[in-house]
Design a protein around this motif. Structure first.
Motif, short mmCIF file in Angstrom:
data_model
loop_
_atom_site.label_atom_id
_atom_site.label_comp_id
_atom_site.label_asym_id
_atom_site.label_seq_id
_atom_site.Cartn_x
_atom_site.Cartn_y
_atom_site.Cartn_z
N THR A 161 0.85 -1.20 0.00
CA THR A 161 0.00 0.00 0.00
C THR A 161 0.89 1.25 0.00
N VAL A 165 -2.09 -4.96 2.29
CA VAL A 165 -3.53 -5.21 2.26
C VAL A 165 -3.71 -6.64 1.75
N PHE A 213 -4.63 0.00 -3.20
CA PHE A 213 -3.31 0.25 -2.59
C PHE A 213 -3.27 1.47 -1.66
N THR A 214 -4.44 2.12 -1.45
CA THR A 214 -4.41 3.40 -0.74
C THR A 214 -4.61 3.24 0.78
N ASN A 215 -4.55 2.00 1.26
CA ASN A 215 -4.67 1.73 2.71
C ASN A 215 -6.02 2.20 3.25
#
Lengths: 345, 345
Positions: B136, B143, B222-224
C-alpha cells in the motif's frame, strides 16, 4: 458554416461548468469548424462565458436546461425524472440529428441508461459498451479495451458483439489491419474461466471476420499481444481502476525515493515530464475519455473529475469519431459479421 | 527433534526440481527446526541433491512418487488420475498429520481441486480461497486480497465467508486489530455492482464481528483504505495479474528512459535496488506465494515460474502460518462469526 456540431453536458462532472466551459473555449479556439451546444443552466453558463469576456460567439449556442443529474443519482431515477437535464438535452440533440456527438463528464450509469434509451443501439447490438485505449510496451501503440463498466455482467453473445465492435474501432480509429481480438480470462488455457467466456471464445473463433487470438491474462494487457481486449463491465472497470491505482502507487513511491536522495532529486526533475506522460497514459479515461459504442450516435464519457485539458481531449475524441463515422462502420462490420456467422453456422 | 514439518511438491512449477530442491536446501540451512518431505521422482531428487553434495540429510526425507501433474492438466483429470503424483502425496502427508503444511508451485486449478478433496474445508467454509498480501501507499503496510483465482464465481455467502477468513488472516498474520474489510466493486455507491455483491455487503455489515467498511474500487486497492479486500476469483485474478502487468510496463518504460539519458543512467543504478523491491512487491504471488485458506490444513501456492528465492519465501510463508495456527484461528472466528450472524438474524 461549421461542419462539426457537438453537444456538451455542461453541468456534468465533479467540477461542472467551471471545467466544461473552459474546455469548450479551448476547443473552439483550436478548431474553427467546431460548433458547440452548451446544455445547462443558462445563467451559470452566461456567467462563466462572461469571465472569458464572451457575450455571444458564432461557435457557441446555449441550450438552457433546468435540471442536473447528480453524480450519485440512480440511473433509473435520472432516466425517469430528469428529462430537462443537461445530460438528457445533449443526448436529445444527437438523437434529433442536430448534434453529431455528445460529451459528458457526468454520472456514468445515468449517461449509459439515457443514451441507451434515447439513442437506441445499432442493429445487431444488444448492449452498448464503454471502450478506451490503454498504452502498451510498444511506443505509440495502444490496445483497446471494452467493456470498461457500462454493463455489470455480459453473456457470451454480448461479449461476441463487443469483440466485433472493438475490432472495428481498432481498425478505424488506429488504422490496424485485421486487429487481433482477445478475451480477458483468468488463464490462457482453453479450460480456464466461466462457461460464458468459453462460449464467447467459440463464437469469436468461428467468425472469420474476426482475428480472434484467444484468452489473455491481466499481465498481458500491456504487452501488445493483442489489439482489442474484451471483458464484461465489472472486470473491465476493476482492471482499469487497478491500473490507475498501481500507477499512483508507483508514482508516489518513486517520488518519495527521488526526493529523499540528493542526486536523485536532480534526476527526478529531469524525469518528471516523462513520468507524467507515462502515468497519464495509465489513466486513459481521466485523460482522453472513454467512448460509449454500439449506439446510433456518438457519446464520449469524460472522467468525473476531468480537468479542462482532459475534457477538451474528450471533445477532440468525439470529433475524431464523427470524422471517422464510427457508428456507420460498426453497423457495416456487424452486418458482415452476422453474415459470416450465418455462413459458419 | 524438528518441530516444523513441511511437504514440498518437488515436481511442480514451470522449472520443477531444479528450483524446488535449491529452495529446500536454502530453507533447511536457515531454519534448523525445519524438516522437509521432498515428494517427487526419487532418481531426479537424488541427482539434484548430489549436485549439492547431499546423500542424506537429517532435515530431508524423500517421498518417492511416480506421477506429475502437468501445468496445463485439467483439474478434474489430475484429481482422478494422479493419485501417485508429487502434488497429491504432499497433500496426503498434511491430511495424515505427518506434515503441518504443503508448498507447491504446480498447476493452481489442480492444487485447488486436490486440496479441496483431500483436506476438506473447515466447518462453516464452503469454498477455500487464494489470499495474498499487496503493498500500500503506507510504508510496510500490506492489504490482504482474496479470492485471487481459486473460484471463478462466488455467491454472496461465499464472499461473506471470505470476508470472515480475510479478517482472521489480517489479524493473525499482520497483527491488525479489528481489520477493515471491503468488497471490491465497480463503484463505491451502494447502488453499484451485481446483486450478489450487494447481498454480500448486507451480510458483512450485519455481522458485528466484522469491521466492514463498504465498497472500494480498483484504484483504492493500494491506498490503505482497508486491510482486507474481498472479491470473486475471476476478478481477483484479473486485478492481481493487471498489477503485475502495469508494474512491468512502468518498469520497462522507466528502464528505457534511464538508459537513454546519461545522467539518468547513473541514477538508474542508484535507483535499481529500490525499484526492484517495489516492483517485486507488486508481484506478490511470484515473490511470497499465495495461501489457500479455509482448508483443514495449510497449503501455500508458489508462482508457476517462481525462482528458488521465491519458492523459499513460500516455504517460510508456510512456516509462519504453522506457527500462527491459521486454520485453528479461522475455525474459531467462523464459529464466533456464525454465532454473531445467528444473533443478528
Amino acid at each position: 458554416m461549421n461542419s462539426l456540431t457537438i453537444a456538451l453536458d455542461v453541468m456534468g462532472g465533479d467540477k461542472g461548468p467551471h471545467i466544461t466551459i473552459n474546455a469548450a473555449i479551448l476547443a473552439i479556439n483550436k478548431e474553427p469548424r467546431l460548433h458547440l451546444f452548451l446544455c445547462g443552466d443558462k445563467s451559470i453558463i452566461t456567467k462563466y462565458l462572461l469571465e472569458h469576456h464572451i457575450r455571444e460567439h458564432p461557435q457557441l449556442t446555449i441550450i438552457p436546461t433546468t435540471e442536473t443529474v447528480a453524480m450519485d443519482e440512480k440511473p433509473s431515477s435520472a432516466l425517469r425524472n430528469k428529462r430537462d437535464s443537461s445530460m438528457r438535452k445533449a443526448l436529445d440533440l444527437v438523437e434529433q440529428g442536430k448534434a453529431q456527438a455528445c460529451v459528458s463528464a457526468g454520472n456514468t450509469g445515468a449517461l449509459f441508461a439515457m443514451a441507451y434509451c434515447v439513442l437506441k443501439t445499432l442493429p445487431g447490438v444488444e448492449r452498448p459498451a464503454l471502450i478506451s485505449a490503454l498504452p502498451t510496451h510498444k511506443e505509440n501503440k495502444n490496445v483497446f479495451m471494452l467493456d470498461l463498466g457500462a454493463n455489470v455482467f455480459c453473456e457470451a453473445n454480448i461479449l461476441y458483439q463487443f469483440g466485433l465492435m472493438g475490432s472495428v474501432i481498432a481498425e478505424q480509429v488506429d488504422g490496424i489491419t485485421k486487429p487481433r481480438v482477445a478475451l480477458l480470462n483468468m488463464g490462457e488455457e482453453d479450460i480456464k474461466g466461466s462457461d460464458h467466456i468459453k462460449l464467447a471464445a467459440t463464437k469469436l473463433s468461428a467468425n472469420k471476420y474476426i482475428n480472434y487470438v484467444g484468452f489473455i491474462e491481466g499481465n498481458d494487457i500491456f504487452t501488445n499481444k493483442t489489439d482489442v481486449i474484451v471483458c464484461d463491465g465489472f472486470v473491465g472497470n476493476v482492471a482499469l481502476k487497478t491500473c490507475e491505482g498501481v500507477a499512483q502507487l508507483v508514482y508516489r513511491k518513486l517520488d518519495r525515493f527521488l526526493s529523499e536522495h540528493f542526486f536523485a532529486r536532480i534526476i527526478g526533475k529531469m524525469l518528471a515530464p516523462a513520468l507524467k506522460k507515462l502515468f497519464k497514459s495509465m489513466n486513459p479515461d481521466q485523460y482522453n475519455g472513454a467512448s460509449l459504442i454500439g449506439l446510433r450516435g456518438i457519446v464520449v464519457k469524460s472522467h468525473g473529475n476531468a480537468s479542462a485539458k482532459a475534457f477538451e481531449a474528450a471533445i477532440f475524441e468525439a470529433i475524431k469519431e464523427v470524422e471517422q463515422q464510427v457508428p456507420e462502420k460498426i453497423t457495416i462490420a456487424l452486418e458482415q459479421g452476422l453474415i459470416e456467422e450465418t455462413h459458419t453456422e
